[in-house]
Scaffold this motif. Structure first.
Motif, PDB file in Angstrom:
ATOM      1  N   SER A   5      22.437  -3.244 116.327  1.00 22.98           N
ATOM      2  CA  SER A   5      22.967  -3.005 117.671  1.00 22.98           C
ATOM      3  C   SER A   5      22.393  -1.716 118.231  1.00 22.98           C
ATOM      4  CB  SER A   5      24.493  -2.933 117.643  1.00 22.98           C
ATOM      5  OG  SER A   5      24.911  -1.634 117.248  1.00 22.98           O
ATOM      6  N   PRO A  44      33.638  -6.060 111.462  1.00 24.91           N
ATOM      7  CA  PRO A  44      32.281  -6.279 110.985  1.00 24.91           C
ATOM      8  C   PRO A  44      31.783  -5.153 110.088  1.00 24.91           C
ATOM      9  CG  PRO A  44      32.234  -5.523 113.268  1.00 24.91           C
ATOM     10  CD  PRO A  44      33.683  -5.722 112.898  1.00 24.91           C
ATOM     11  N   LEU A  58      32.299  -1.118 134.082  1.00 24.67           N
ATOM     12  CA  LEU A  58      33.615  -0.584 133.720  1.00 24.67           C
ATOM     13  C   LEU A  58      33.489   0.451 132.616  1.00 24.67           C
ATOM     14  CD1 LEU A  58      36.780  -0.656 133.621  1.00 24.67           C
ATOM     15  CD2 LEU A  58      36.561  -2.488 131.929  1.00 24.67           C
ATOM     16  N   ILE A  85      26.883  -6.274 119.486  1.00 24.06           N
ATOM     17  CA  ILE A  85      27.881  -7.239 119.017  1.00 24.06           C
ATOM     18  C   ILE A  85      28.550  -7.966 120.187  1.00 24.06           C
ATOM     19  CG2 ILE A  85      30.135  -7.404 117.874  1.00 24.06           C
ATOM     20  CD1 ILE A  85      29.159  -5.165 115.960  1.00 24.06           C
ATOM     21  N   THR A 116      37.705  -5.488 118.406  1.00 23.44           N
ATOM     22  CA  THR A 116      36.662  -5.082 117.468  1.00 23.44           C
ATOM     23  C   THR A 116      37.111  -3.808 116.783  1.00 23.44           C
ATOM     24  OG1 THR A 116      34.944  -6.091 118.840  1.00 23.44           O
ATOM     25  CG2 THR A 116      34.228  -4.562 117.129  1.00 23.44           C
ATOM     26  N   VAL A 138      37.713   6.221 123.803  1.00 22.28           N
ATOM     27  CA  VAL A 138      36.978   4.960 123.980  1.00 22.28           C
ATOM     28  C   VAL A 138      37.414   3.936 122.916  1.00 22.28           C
ATOM     29  CG1 VAL A 138      34.714   3.841 123.993  1.00 22.28           C
ATOM     30  CG2 VAL A 138      34.981   6.129 124.993  1.00 22.28           C
TER      31      VAL A 138
HETATM   32  P1  NAI Z   1      26.352  -1.169 121.061  1.00 19.28           P
HETATM   33  O1  NAI Z   1      26.154   0.244 121.466  1.00 19.28           O
HETATM   34  O2  NAI Z   1      25.143  -2.023 120.890  1.00 19.28           O
HETATM   35  O3  NAI Z   1      27.360  -1.885 122.053  1.00 19.28           O
HETATM   36  C1  NAI Z   1      28.503  -1.218 122.526  1.00 19.28           C
HETATM   37  C2  NAI Z   1      28.625  -1.444 124.005  1.00 19.28           C
HETATM   38  O4  NAI Z   1      29.794  -0.767 124.473  1.00 19.28           O
HETATM   39  C3  NAI Z   1      27.430  -0.881 124.777  1.00 19.28           C
HETATM   40  O5  NAI Z   1      26.906  -1.857 125.642  1.00 19.28           O
HETATM   41  C4  NAI Z   1      28.014   0.300 125.531  1.00 19.28           C
HETATM   42  O6  NAI Z   1      27.386   0.510 126.787  1.00 19.28           O
HETATM   43  C5  NAI Z   1      29.463  -0.117 125.675  1.00 19.28           C
HETATM   44  N1  NAI Z   1      30.358   1.024 125.901  1.00 19.28           N
HETATM   45  C6  NAI Z   1      30.391   2.197 125.254  1.00 19.28           C
HETATM   46  N2  NAI Z   1      31.318   2.994 125.780  1.00 19.28           N
HETATM   47  C7  NAI Z   1      31.904   2.315 126.781  1.00 19.28           C
HETATM   48  C8  NAI Z   1      32.941   2.605 127.702  1.00 19.28           C
HETATM   49  N3  NAI Z   1      33.549   3.804 127.723  1.00 19.28           N
HETATM   50  N4  NAI Z   1      33.301   1.651 128.593  1.00 19.28           N
HETATM   51  C9  NAI Z   1      32.680   0.452 128.609  1.00 19.28           C
HETATM   52  N5  NAI Z   1      31.686   0.119 127.772  1.00 19.28           N
HETATM   53  C10 NAI Z   1      31.300   1.043 126.866  1.00 19.28           C
HETATM   54  O7  NAI Z   1      27.174  -1.089 119.696  1.00 19.28           O
HETATM   55  P2  NAI Z   1      27.819  -2.259 118.794  1.00 19.28           P
HETATM   56  O8  NAI Z   1      27.474  -1.906 117.408  1.00 19.28           O
HETATM   57  O9  NAI Z   1      27.504  -3.574 119.312  1.00 19.28           O
HETATM   58  O10 NAI Z   1      29.359  -1.934 118.999  1.00 19.28           O
HETATM   59  C11 NAI Z   1      30.320  -2.866 119.449  1.00 19.28           C
HETATM   60  C12 NAI Z   1      31.618  -2.616 118.708  1.00 19.28           C
HETATM   61  O11 NAI Z   1      31.429  -2.941 117.343  1.00 19.28           O
HETATM   62  C13 NAI Z   1      32.074  -1.168 118.738  1.00 19.28           C
HETATM   63  O12 NAI Z   1      33.483  -1.141 118.910  1.00 19.28           O
HETATM   64  C14 NAI Z   1      31.691  -0.668 117.370  1.00 19.28           C
HETATM   65  O13 NAI Z   1      32.493   0.407 116.961  1.00 19.28           O
HETATM   66  C15 NAI Z   1      31.934  -1.904 116.543  1.00 19.28           C
HETATM   67  N6  NAI Z   1      31.296  -1.953 115.234  1.00 19.28           N
HETATM   68  C16 NAI Z   1      29.930  -1.908 115.120  1.00 19.28           C
HETATM   69  C17 NAI Z   1      29.336  -2.012 113.884  1.00 19.28           C
HETATM   70  C18 NAI Z   1      27.855  -1.978 113.711  1.00 19.28           C
HETATM   71  O14 NAI Z   1      27.379  -1.902 112.583  1.00 19.28           O
HETATM   72  N7  NAI Z   1      27.061  -2.074 114.742  1.00 19.28           N
HETATM   73  C19 NAI Z   1      30.135  -2.157 112.652  1.00 19.28           C
HETATM   74  C20 NAI Z   1      31.563  -2.187 112.896  1.00 19.28           C
HETATM   75  C21 NAI Z   1      32.094  -2.096 114.132  1.00 19.28           C
END
Ligand code: NAI
Length: 285
Positions: free
Chosen positions: A189, A184, A60, A17, A139, A111
């Protein structure tokens, strides 16, 4: 407002995302700083975006407060000012509440909630200081409004992120800083691979490790929305300074049922006008 020529700082922007949001902002002419814990993914994201003049990456961990300040310094060194903070980094810490141990709670809250808090404390004063205004995007998740299964920890953090966003919106309007909570539904992802990121110190007292390893085998469903589609949604929300950015109207019926149940649970009393006045004072800021 217009995002062209403005600088956005996106946590967790190297995948999923966050990367979709980065793409949308770059296309709209913004400078983008992608801050992420995954070094390999940062390099890949920079190559994918193919917009060197507009994109900077910085490694970071959003739970590292000193590191956050350094990353913000690096962003300002490159682009001068930060206008848009997208607090997006998150991990899928999911499992039955009866299995949840302190390491699961601490990592998930650290986190998913702590990362957003650290972003606000680090970057909000910088946005205020330059006086050009800006936008905070957090988010949260659709699950903050309709909790999904096995999501006690995740929902706790996401509901808190939504609450923070609603609470600060009025205060920051006076500084010309908009606030958007992004909620979302399911998006394609890398989130099923969150377990890889769990630090060693949160692996000892965990009830979720096995589940996390199994989750990594789960394929990404084509029925889930693409990161680019939600990235465009977020861009539109930033431009309009929408308080709520939602993606999946399929959740509307459930939300209505939930809210009707909440409203229906008031005691059946007539409204006391003096009390209403006192409450009005609490609600204004
Ligand atoms: P993703 O895993 O593809 O992207 C998340 C990114 O955050 C990754 O690049 C990861 O390396 C980074 N990350 C994780 N921990 C970290 C930390 N301690 N410090 C810095 N970076 C860190 O997952 P996605 O799905 O794109 O998630 C993005 C946001 O969207 C999250 O907050 C997730 O909870 C939220 N979200 C996702 C949904 C989904 O269906 N994919 C639905 C609703 C919310």
């Amino acid at each position: 407002g217009d995002v062209s020529g403005r600088t956005a700082f996106i946590t967790g922007g190297a995948n999923g995302i966050g990367l979709g949001i980065a793409r949308a902002l770059v296309r709209a002419g913004a400078n983008v700083v992608i801050a992420d814990i995954r070094e390999d993914a940062l390099a890949q994201a920079k190559a994918d975006l193919a917009a060197d003049a507009q994109v900077e990456t910085v490694q970071l961990d959003v739970t590292d407060r000193a590191g956050f300040a350094c990353a913000a310094d690096a962003a300002e060194a490159r682009f001068g000012k930060i206008h848009i903070l997208v607090g997006n980094a998150g991990v899928g810490v999911m499992g039955p509440v009866l299995d949840a141990r302190f390491d699961d709670w601490d990592w998930g809250m650290g986190v998913n909630l702590g990362g957003v808090i650290n972003g606000l404390v680090t970057i909000l004063p910088r946005i205020k200081a330059h006086g050009e205004g800006g936008q905070i995007v957090t988010t949260s998740s659709q699950s903050a409004l309709i909790p999904i299964g096995y999501s006690a920890i995740y929902t706790a953090a996401k509901a808190a992120v939504l609450g923070i966003s609603e609470a600060i919106r009025g205060e920051l309007a006076a500084e010309n800083i908009g606030v958007s909570a992004f909620m979302p539904g399911p998006v394609q992802s890398n989130i099923a691979h969150s377990g890889e990121l769990r630090p060693a110190e949160y692996r000892e007292d965990s009830g979720y490790r096995q589940r996390e390893e199994e989750l990594e085998q789960r394929p990404v469903s084509p029925l889930w929305m693409s990161a680019d589609e939600v990235g465009d949604r977020v861009l539109a929300g930033i431009r309009a300074n929408d308080l709520y950015i939602l993606t999946h109207p399929e959740f509307a019926a459930g939300m209505r049922t939930r809210f009707d149940a909440i409203l229906a649970s008031f005691p059946d009393e007539t409204i006391n006008q003096d009390r209403a006045k006192a409450i009005g004072f609490l609600l204004s800021n």
